[in-house]
Motif scaffolding. Structure first.
Motif, PDB file in Angstrom:
ATOM      1  N   TYR A   1      36.441  39.346  34.656  1.00 16.90           N
ATOM      2  CA  TYR A   1      37.631  38.776  35.253  1.00 16.90           C
ATOM      3  C   TYR A   1      38.644  39.888  35.506  1.00 16.90           C
ATOM      4  O   TYR A   1      38.656  40.900  34.820  1.00 16.90           O
TER       5      TYR A   1
ATOM      6  N   PHE B   1      40.653  29.436  35.936  1.00 15.91           N
ATOM      7  CA  PHE B   1      41.832  29.538  35.097  1.00 15.91           C
ATOM      8  C   PHE B   1      43.088  29.107  35.848  1.00 15.91           C
ATOM      9  O   PHE B   1      43.229  29.339  37.058  1.00 15.91           O
ATOM     10  N   GLY B   2      44.012  28.514  35.109  1.00 19.11           N
ATOM     11  CA  GLY B   2      45.356  28.289  35.621  1.00 19.11           C
ATOM     12  C   GLY B   2      46.125  29.606  35.600  1.00 19.11           C
ATOM     13  O   GLY B   2      45.646  30.618  35.072  1.00 19.11           O
TER      14      GLY B   2
ATOM     15  N   LEU C   1      34.401  29.575  34.663  1.00 19.62           N
ATOM     16  CA  LEU C   1      35.692  28.969  34.382  1.00 19.62           C
ATOM     17  C   LEU C   1      36.681  29.256  35.491  1.00 19.62           C
ATOM     18  O   LEU C   1      36.730  30.358  36.025  1.00 19.62           O
TER      19      LEU C   1
ATOM     20  N   LEU D   1      46.766  29.759  28.491  1.00 18.42           N
ATOM     21  CA  LEU D   1      45.956  29.598  29.694  1.00 18.42           C
ATOM     22  C   LEU D   1      45.053  28.382  29.556  1.00 18.42           C
ATOM     23  O   LEU D   1      44.405  28.203  28.523  1.00 18.42           O
TER      24      LEU D   1
ATOM     25  N   LEU E   1      37.634  35.199  38.399  1.00 19.32           N
ATOM     26  CA  LEU E   1      36.264  35.614  38.136  1.00 19.32           C
ATOM     27  C   LEU E   1      35.762  36.556  39.229  1.00 19.32           C
ATOM     28  O   LEU E   1      35.832  36.235  40.420  1.00 19.32           O
TER      29      LEU E   1
ATOM     30  N   LEU F   1      43.448  34.423  35.297  1.00 18.72           N
ATOM     31  CA  LEU F   1      42.265  35.272  35.355  1.00 18.72           C
ATOM     32  C   LEU F   1      41.388  34.802  36.511  1.00 18.72           C
ATOM     33  O   LEU F   1      41.149  33.601  36.658  1.00 18.72           O
TER      34      LEU F   1
ATOM     35  N   PHE G   1      38.960  42.087  32.253  1.00 25.79           N
ATOM     36  CA  PHE G   1      38.415  41.542  31.012  1.00 25.79           C
ATOM     37  C   PHE G   1      36.949  41.180  31.207  1.00 25.79           C
ATOM     38  O   PHE G   1      36.573  40.556  32.201  1.00 25.79           O
TER      39      PHE G   1
ATOM     40  N   GLN H   1      42.937  40.198  35.765  1.00 18.80           N
ATOM     41  CA  GLN H   1      44.159  39.458  35.473  1.00 18.80           C
ATOM     42  C   GLN H   1      45.326  40.164  36.129  1.00 18.80           C
ATOM     43  O   GLN H   1      45.612  41.331  35.850  1.00 18.80           O
TER      44      GLN H   1
END
Lengths: 113, 112
Positions: A35, B102-103, B100, B88, A45, A43, A90, A37
């Motif tokens: 990921y 994510f917000g 996933l 998060l 992908l 985050l 990450f 950020q």
């Protein structure tokens, strides 16, 4: 167990340079992912892998390559770094399943000048 | 593309106050996870909810998954300075169990 380890912790690149971010896990997890950020964007992908020899693209794959030759390692390669790739990266791993907790590494802070 | 809208983006409160963080989507998720992240570290899982309407409690934290599995909330009772951090939410959709979404995250600051 060391969990998920990432190297380096910090890196500064010039535009056009290439480099590899290393990620390793010792929990025998099938699933690994990368990921990035960025402030205010959570985050996102980049690439993921469901097992050795199997990789697929995530939401923002352009400019990055991955390979998964072993269960433990999942390196991320930047082919020709661009300032837009300045971010915190990450790596995460988990067992394969909808309740699988993702274990994250400590991150690599990358700056591209 | 599945999107998760998390609100508020910033929350600054005094110790002892209650707060709620929301995570909303137009998509259905098979499960939803909440993570907490400290500066300079990776996110750490707090809880996973998988059933519509599910409520899970973790000490002063209460997590709820919406009946339609499109939204979730995190409620903290009597916040403490140690609750400060980035929260998060992350949804797993359909058959993409490991992927996933994510917000954007909520930065919570609890003042003494």
């Amino acid at each position: 167990n060391a969990g998920v380890t990432q190297t380096p912790k910090f890196q500064v690149l010039k535009t056009g340079q290439s480099m590899t971010l290393q990620c390793a896990q010792d929990m025998n997890h099938e699933y690994m992912s990368w990921y990035r950020q960025d402030p205010g964007m959570g985050l996102r992908l980049i690439h993921y892998s469901v097992g050795a020899g199997i990789t697929d693209q995530g939401e923002v794959p352009n400019g990055y390559n991955v390979s998964r030759s072993t269960t433990e390692d999942f390196p991320l390669r930047l082919l020709s770094a661009a300032p837009s790739q300045t971010s915190v990266y990450f790596c995460a791993s988990s067992y394969w399943g909808r309740e699988g907790e993702q274990f994250f590494g400590p991150g690599t802070r990358l700056t591209v000048l | 593309t599945q999107l998760l809208e998390q609100s508020p983006q910033f929350l600054s409160i005094q110790e002892g106050e209650n707060l709620t963080v929301y995570c909303n989507s137009s998509s259905v998720f098979s499960s939803l996870q909440w993570y907490r992240q400290e500066p300079g570290e990776g996110p750490v899982l707090l809880v996973t909810v998988v059933t519509g309407g599910e409520v899970k409690k973790l000490k002063r934290l209460t997590f709820q998954f919406g009946d339609a599995r499109k939204d979730s909330s995190l409620h903290i009772t009597a916040a403490q300075t140690g609750d400060t951090g980035l929260y998060l939410c992350a949804g797993a959709g359909g058959t993409s169990y490991g992927k996933l979404t994510f917000g954007q995250g909520t930065i919570l600051t609890v003042h003494p």
